[in-house]
Design a protein around this motif. Structure first.
Motif, PDB file in Angstrom:
ATOM      1  N   VAL A  72      44.752  53.856  29.132  1.00 27.68           N
ATOM      2  CA  VAL A  72      44.362  52.439  29.028  1.00 27.68           C
ATOM      3  C   VAL A  72      45.273  51.647  28.099  1.00 27.68           C
ATOM      4  CG1 VAL A  72      41.950  52.896  29.595  1.00 27.68           C
ATOM      5  CG2 VAL A  72      42.677  52.931  27.192  1.00 27.68           C
ATOM      6  N   THR A  73      46.081  52.302  27.277  1.00 25.20           N
ATOM      7  CA  THR A  73      46.970  51.572  26.375  1.00 25.20           C
ATOM      8  C   THR A  73      48.378  51.399  26.930  1.00 25.20           C
ATOM      9  OG1 THR A  73      47.509  53.626  25.200  1.00 25.20           O
ATOM     10  CG2 THR A  73      45.695  52.304  24.328  1.00 25.20           C
ATOM     11  N   ILE A  74      48.653  51.902  28.144  1.00 22.43           N
ATOM     12  CA  ILE A  74      49.969  51.707  28.761  1.00 22.43           C
ATOM     13  C   ILE A  74      50.124  50.231  29.127  1.00 22.43           C
ATOM     14  CG2 ILE A  74      51.389  52.269  30.773  1.00 22.43           C
ATOM     15  CD1 ILE A  74      50.196  55.051  30.743  1.00 22.43           C
ATOM     16  N   PRO A  75      51.262  49.609  28.827  1.00 21.56           N
ATOM     17  CA  PRO A  75      51.463  48.191  29.156  1.00 21.56           C
ATOM     18  C   PRO A  75      51.289  47.921  30.650  1.00 21.56           C
ATOM     19  CG  PRO A  75      53.184  48.961  27.673  1.00 21.56           C
ATOM     20  CD  PRO A  75      52.424  50.172  28.104  1.00 21.56           C
ATOM     21  N   PHE A  76      50.712  46.735  30.955  1.00 20.32           N
ATOM     22  CA  PHE A  76      50.452  46.378  32.343  1.00 20.32           C
ATOM     23  C   PHE A  76      50.588  44.866  32.476  1.00 20.32           C
ATOM     24  CE2 PHE A  76      48.075  46.071  36.354  1.00 20.32           C
ATOM     25  CZ  PHE A  76      48.523  47.214  37.007  1.00 20.32           C
ATOM     26  N   PRO A  77      51.167  44.388  33.601  1.00 18.56           N
ATOM     27  CA  PRO A  77      51.399  42.949  33.745  1.00 18.56           C
ATOM     28  C   PRO A  77      50.124  42.192  34.107  1.00 18.56           C
ATOM     29  CG  PRO A  77      52.101  44.074  35.729  1.00 18.56           C
ATOM     30  CD  PRO A  77      51.708  45.149  34.745  1.00 18.56           C
ATOM     31  N   ALA A  78      50.093  40.932  33.726  1.00 16.92           N
ATOM     32  CA  ALA A  78      49.057  40.023  34.207  1.00 16.92           C
ATOM     33  C   ALA A  78      49.554  39.450  35.534  1.00 16.92           C
ATOM     34  CB  ALA A  78      48.815  38.903  33.200  1.00 16.92           C
ATOM     35  N   MET A  79      48.782  39.615  36.614  1.00 15.86           N
ATOM     36  CA  MET A  79      49.197  39.141  37.933  1.00 15.86           C
ATOM     37  C   MET A  79      48.198  38.119  38.450  1.00 15.86           C
ATOM     38  SD  MET A  79      50.587  42.542  39.923  1.00 15.86           S
ATOM     39  CE  MET A  79      49.232  43.643  39.501  1.00 15.86           C
ATOM     40  N   ASP A  80      48.712  37.003  38.949  1.00 13.38           N
ATOM     41  CA  ASP A  80      47.793  36.017  39.509  1.00 13.38           C
ATOM     42  C   ASP A  80      47.273  36.505  40.858  1.00 13.38           C
ATOM     43  OD1 ASP A  80      49.752  35.431  41.493  1.00 13.38           O
ATOM     44  OD2 ASP A  80      50.633  33.891  40.218  1.00 13.38           O
ATOM     45  N   GLU A  81      46.268  35.803  41.378  1.00 14.31           N
ATOM     46  CA  GLU A  81      45.606  36.230  42.612  1.00 14.31           C
ATOM     47  C   GLU A  81      46.582  36.287  43.788  1.00 14.31           C
ATOM     48  OE1 GLU A  81      41.729  34.966  45.391  1.00 14.31           O
ATOM     49  OE2 GLU A  81      42.433  33.677  43.760  1.00 14.31           O
ATOM     50  N   LYS A  82      47.481  35.308  43.889  1.00 16.04           N
ATOM     51  CA  LYS A  82      48.423  35.271  44.997  1.00 16.04           C
ATOM     52  C   LYS A  82      49.347  36.483  44.981  1.00 16.04           C
ATOM     53  CE  LYS A  82      52.050  32.442  47.114  1.00 16.04           C
ATOM     54  NZ  LYS A  82      52.830  31.172  47.008  1.00 16.04           N
ATOM     55  N   THR A  83      49.848  36.826  43.794  1.00 18.75           N
ATOM     56  CA  THR A  83      50.744  37.986  43.682  1.00 18.75           C
ATOM     57  C   THR A  83      50.012  39.269  44.051  1.00 18.75           C
ATOM     58  OG1 THR A  83      52.015  36.896  41.940  1.00 18.75           O
ATOM     59  CG2 THR A  83      52.228  39.287  42.115  1.00 18.75           C
ATOM     60  N   GLN A  84      48.798  39.399  43.580  1.00 21.29           N
ATOM     61  CA  GLN A  84      48.019  40.601  43.907  1.00 21.29           C
ATOM     62  C   GLN A  84      47.803  40.721  45.416  1.00 21.29           C
ATOM     63  OE1 GLN A  84      44.551  41.581  41.426  1.00 21.29           O
ATOM     64  NE2 GLN A  84      45.144  39.886  40.095  1.00 21.29           N
ATOM     65  N   LYS A  85      47.436  39.620  46.061  1.00 20.60           N
ATOM     66  CA  LYS A  85      47.200  39.652  47.500  1.00 20.60           C
ATOM     67  C   LYS A  85      48.477  39.979  48.258  1.00 20.60           C
ATOM     68  CE  LYS A  85      43.139  36.636  47.822  1.00 20.60           C
ATOM     69  NZ  LYS A  85      42.605  35.368  48.367  1.00 20.60           N
ATOM     70  N   THR A  86      49.607  39.450  47.797  1.00 22.03           N
ATOM     71  CA  THR A  86      50.896  39.732  48.445  1.00 22.03           C
ATOM     72  C   THR A  86      51.215  41.216  48.366  1.00 22.03           C
ATOM     73  OG1 THR A  86      51.724  37.514  47.924  1.00 22.03           O
ATOM     74  CG2 THR A  86      53.359  39.217  48.405  1.00 22.03           C
ATOM     75  N   ILE A  87      51.033  41.801  47.179  1.00 23.55           N
ATOM     76  CA  ILE A  87      51.312  43.229  46.995  1.00 23.55           C
ATOM     77  C   ILE A  87      50.365  44.072  47.841  1.00 23.55           C
ATOM     78  CG2 ILE A  87      51.183  45.120  45.323  1.00 23.55           C
ATOM     79  CD1 ILE A  87      52.198  43.142  43.205  1.00 23.55           C
TER      80      ILE A  87
END
Length: 420
Positions: free
Chosen positions: A365-380
């Motif tokens: 849980v402490t590994i760095p992770f990006p903040a992604m907006d809804e559009k980016t998440q849906k695209t991925i």
């Protein structure tokens, strides 16, 4: 088989120490290296090339037929390619030398329905799946003229090449997701960690494991202020089906039932609760199941929990991440599956030996992770879904074509397939 093969031997029962591949090493073939009728060179271990004289009996010159004599894939066959001349074989393999028939022809026949039926009959006589040299010598094989054998083998090699090409295309779709994800997030791969480096004593956490601190070097290059823990919650609570509902049917996701590089959960075991002994995670649809043992991290055994039909549990060899409502589980899954994230997870694993390295939830849980907006998440998520469906189609075509080729091969030898 006894009439067409002059010598049948076993491999060595005392394998030498394994070494890093180099100029003075040779491959060591084990039962687990026999896959899909071939020797998989992706999983081969190596030993020192200079071995005592008594090891000569299990040294290969290329062209031998080898048969797995014990283990989960008992009866699987392959012909040693000439490129592996000089390699040695393990004791759980039967080696056949100087065949009067085309070795590839025999291997292909033993993989047909008629060949498998015979192997299954002899392997079923022992408490554990097992065949020995004497039993192999009694197997019956058709023996057309050498010219016909060569023609049949050539046709099957063409079919095998077509299968291999489709599977490679399917695997490339998965491999290409890493570059796609990094590009979508505007990232460039961080530099390779140094192999020699210094640490302040204040940076030490737990065991002094160089891999762990090389992984931390990777994390320092990621421009993220968030971490995996911000995505959702790790499920900690366990249940015991044998106690909670012993007479009800449960579905069970086992990490050992997942192939390497799985696209999704293909196999669910359905058992009465009384047969599922131990403590497990009770999972919900779209939970992310993350492998926690070192080898399974390297083999990308990360999947989404599928749609549920009954109470479902997952092996304790997973970490279970349940995403918050603002996150697309599929987008999170495929980012965690990238080589970059698996390398960081593996580096954070702890254990006495690499085969027992284990990732702790507190480290995940402490590994760095990006903040992604809804559009980016849906695209991925949409791109991952597209690639998964296309890969599934290619894999289905590959296996269907290969099974049709095996039926054709058998019919050329024995006539039309018999109905059961």
């Amino acid at each position: 088989m006894g009439q067409v093969i002059e010598v049948i031997r076993y491999g060595t029962s005392t394998p030498p120490p394994y070494m890093e591949p180099g100029h003075d090493t040779v491959p060591f073939i084990r039962a687990t290296d026999i896959k899909d009728g071939e020797v998989s060179q992706d999983t081969l271990l190596h030993i020192e090339a200079a071995q005592p004289k008594q090891m000569d009996k299990c040294r290969l010159s290329g062209g031998e037929l080898i048969i797995v004599r014990s283990g989960a894939n008992t009866g699987d066959c392959a012909v040693v390619p000439n490129s592996l001349a000089g390699a040695y074989a393990a004791y759980d393999l039967i080696l056949t030398f100087r065949a009067a028939a085309h070795a590839s022809f025999i291997a292909m026949f033993l993989d047909t329905e008629a060949g498998r039926l015979q192997l299954n009959l002899v392997r079923g006589r022992a408490a554990q799946p097992h065949v020995n040299a004497e039993e192999v010598s009694t197997l019956r094989v058709p023996l057309p003229p050498p010219k016909i054998q060569a023609q049949l083998v050539a046709a099957m090699e063409t079919a095998r090449a077509e299968r291999r090409a489709k599977l490679a295309e399917a695997n490339a779709l998965l491999a290409g997701l890493d570059d796609y994800l990094l590009a979508t997030l505007g990232l460039t791969p961080p530099p390779r960690p140094k192999t020699t480096f210094a640490l302040h004593t204040s940076e030490l956490t737990g065991v002094i494991n160089p891999d762990r601190y090389r992984g931390l070097q990777l994390e320092k290059h990621l421009p993220f202020t968030g971490n995996v823990g911000a995505v959702g919650n790790l499920i900690e609570e366990r249940c015991a089906p044998e106690k909670e509902a012993p007479m009800e049917l449960w579905d069970w996701i086992r990490i050992d039932d997942l192939p390497n590089q799985p696209w999704q959960v293909e196999t669910l075991r359905t058992e009465p609760g009384e047969n599922i002994r131990g403590a497990f995670f009770k999972v919900e649809e779209n939970d992310i199941l993350i492998a926690r043992l070192g080898p399974t991290i390297q083999n990308s055994k990360f999947v989404l929990c599928p749609k549920l039909h009954r109470q479902t549990v997952a092996s304790s060899e997973f970490l279970i991440l349940r995403c918050a409502t603002v996150w697309q589980p599929e987008a999170v899954l495929w980012l965690l599956r990238t080589g970059l994230y698996r390398e960081m997870m593996y580096a954070r694993s702890r254990g006495a030996t690499p085969s027992r390295y284990r990732l702790d939830g507190a480290d995940l849980v402490t590994i760095p992770f990006p903040a992604m907006d809804e559009k980016t998440q849906k695209t991925i998520a949409a791109e991952a879904s597209r690639r998964r469906d296309e890969a599934r189609r290619l894999r289905f075509e590959a296996e269907a074509g290969w099974e049709a080729a095996k039926r054709w091969f058998e019919e050329q030898l024995l006539g039309p397939m018999r109905t059961q």
